[in-house]
Scaffold this motif. Structure first.
Motif, mmCIF file in Angstrom:
data_model
loop_
_atom_site.group_PDB
_atom_site.id
_atom_site.type_symbol
_atom_site.label_atom_id
_atom_site.label_comp_id
_atom_site.label_asym_id
_atom_site.label_seq_id
_atom_site.Cartn_x
_atom_site.Cartn_y
_atom_site.Cartn_z
ATOM 1 N N THR A 179 -68.817 -6.534 18.481
ATOM 2 C CA THR A 179 -69.726 -7.493 18.192
ATOM 3 C C THR A 179 -71.209 -6.765 17.261
ATOM 4 O O THR A 179 -70.927 -7.337 16.421
ATOM 5 C CB THR A 179 -70.044 -8.639 18.667
ATOM 6 O OG1 THR A 179 -68.835 -9.251 19.617
ATOM 7 C CG2 THR A 179 -70.761 -9.846 17.762
ATOM 8 N N VAL A 180 -71.690 -6.074 18.332
ATOM 9 C CA VAL A 180 -73.075 -5.663 17.460
ATOM 10 C C VAL A 180 -72.559 -4.649 16.235
ATOM 11 O O VAL A 180 -73.030 -4.311 15.606
ATOM 12 C CB VAL A 180 -73.745 -4.800 18.811
ATOM 13 C CG1 VAL A 180 -75.173 -3.746 17.529
ATOM 14 C CG2 VAL A 180 -74.584 -5.795 19.346
ATOM 15 N N ALA A 181 -71.501 -3.887 17.057
ATOM 16 C CA ALA A 181 -71.139 -2.662 15.842
ATOM 17 C C ALA A 181 -70.368 -2.527 14.317
ATOM 18 O O ALA A 181 -70.905 -2.829 13.324
ATOM 19 C CB ALA A 181 -69.938 -1.816 16.398
ATOM 20 N N LEU A 184 -60.526 -1.229 19.725
ATOM 21 C CA LEU A 184 -61.599 -1.694 20.524
ATOM 22 C C LEU A 184 -61.211 -3.228 20.981
ATOM 23 O O LEU A 184 -60.464 -3.577 19.982
ATOM 24 C CB LEU A 184 -63.030 -1.758 20.292
ATOM 25 C CG LEU A 184 -63.850 -0.137 19.414
ATOM 26 C CD1 LEU A 184 -65.244 -0.242 18.402
ATOM 27 C CD2 LEU A 184 -62.919 0.605 20.342
ATOM 28 N N PRO A 185 -61.440 -3.976 21.857
ATOM 29 C CA PRO A 185 -61.562 -5.127 22.603
ATOM 30 C C PRO A 185 -62.420 -5.606 21.938
ATOM 31 O O PRO A 185 -63.487 -5.188 22.052
ATOM 32 C CB PRO A 185 -61.211 -4.458 24.153
ATOM 33 C CG PRO A 185 -62.334 -3.475 24.119
ATOM 34 C CD PRO A 185 -62.250 -2.663 23.714
ATOM 35 N N THR A 193 -65.975 -12.354 16.867
ATOM 36 C CA THR A 193 -65.529 -11.234 16.254
ATOM 37 C C THR A 193 -64.676 -11.534 15.617
ATOM 38 O O THR A 193 -65.234 -11.003 14.130
ATOM 39 C CB THR A 193 -63.979 -10.680 17.176
ATOM 40 O OG1 THR A 193 -64.599 -10.182 18.330
ATOM 41 C CG2 THR A 193 -63.421 -9.343 16.403
ATOM 42 N N ALA A 194 -64.279 -12.963 14.606
ATOM 43 C CA ALA A 194 -63.568 -13.042 13.920
ATOM 44 C C ALA A 194 -64.366 -13.822 12.900
ATOM 45 O O ALA A 194 -63.725 -13.433 11.882
ATOM 46 C CB ALA A 194 -62.450 -14.946 14.478
ATOM 47 N N ALA A 245 -63.852 -1.122 9.543
ATOM 48 C CA ALA A 245 -64.245 -2.190 10.204
ATOM 49 C C ALA A 245 -62.618 -2.458 11.002
ATOM 50 O O ALA A 245 -62.186 -2.847 12.186
ATOM 51 C CB ALA A 245 -64.193 -3.797 9.353
ATOM 52 N N GLN A 246 -61.039 -2.917 9.507
ATOM 53 C CA GLN A 246 -60.174 -2.657 10.832
ATOM 54 C C GLN A 246 -59.714 -1.837 11.842
ATOM 55 O O GLN A 246 -59.207 -2.099 12.622
ATOM 56 C CB GLN A 246 -59.493 -2.925 9.406
ATOM 57 C CG GLN A 246 -57.592 -3.199 10.212
ATOM 58 C CD GLN A 246 -57.511 -4.203 10.412
ATOM 59 O OE1 GLN A 246 -57.848 -5.695 9.403
ATOM 60 N NE2 GLN A 246 -57.102 -4.468 11.538
#
Length: 74
Positions: free
Chosen positions: A51-53, A44-45, A10-11, A37-38
């Motif tokens: 990750t796909v989003a 979301l967790p 994610t990061a 994105a923010q």
């Protein structure tokens, strides 16, 4: 964009939403994707779907920025 304390995947993707390095005319487009994105990071967790989003959002942002670049060429 603050993605500290997030899953490494994610990061890693979150860093692609910075826009302050871009010229002002491209920042206006890129900022829209940063803000979304923010919002996703806030709501979301971590997990495979986030990750796909984010990955697909990065792809969409890149296309939109390129479209803005193309509009300057006309």
């Amino acid at each position: 964009m603050d993605a500290t304390n997030r899953h490494p995947g994610t990061a890693h993707l979150a860093r692609y939403f910075t826009y302050d390095h871009l010229p002002a005319n491209l920042q206006t487009v890129s900022r829209l994707f940063h803000d979304l994105a923010q919002d996703l990071l806030d709501l979301l967790p971590d997990g495979p779907e986030l990750t796909v989003a984010l990955r697909k959002l990065v792809e969409a942002k890149d296309c939109a920025v390129r479209a803005k670049l193309d509009s300057r060429e006309v």
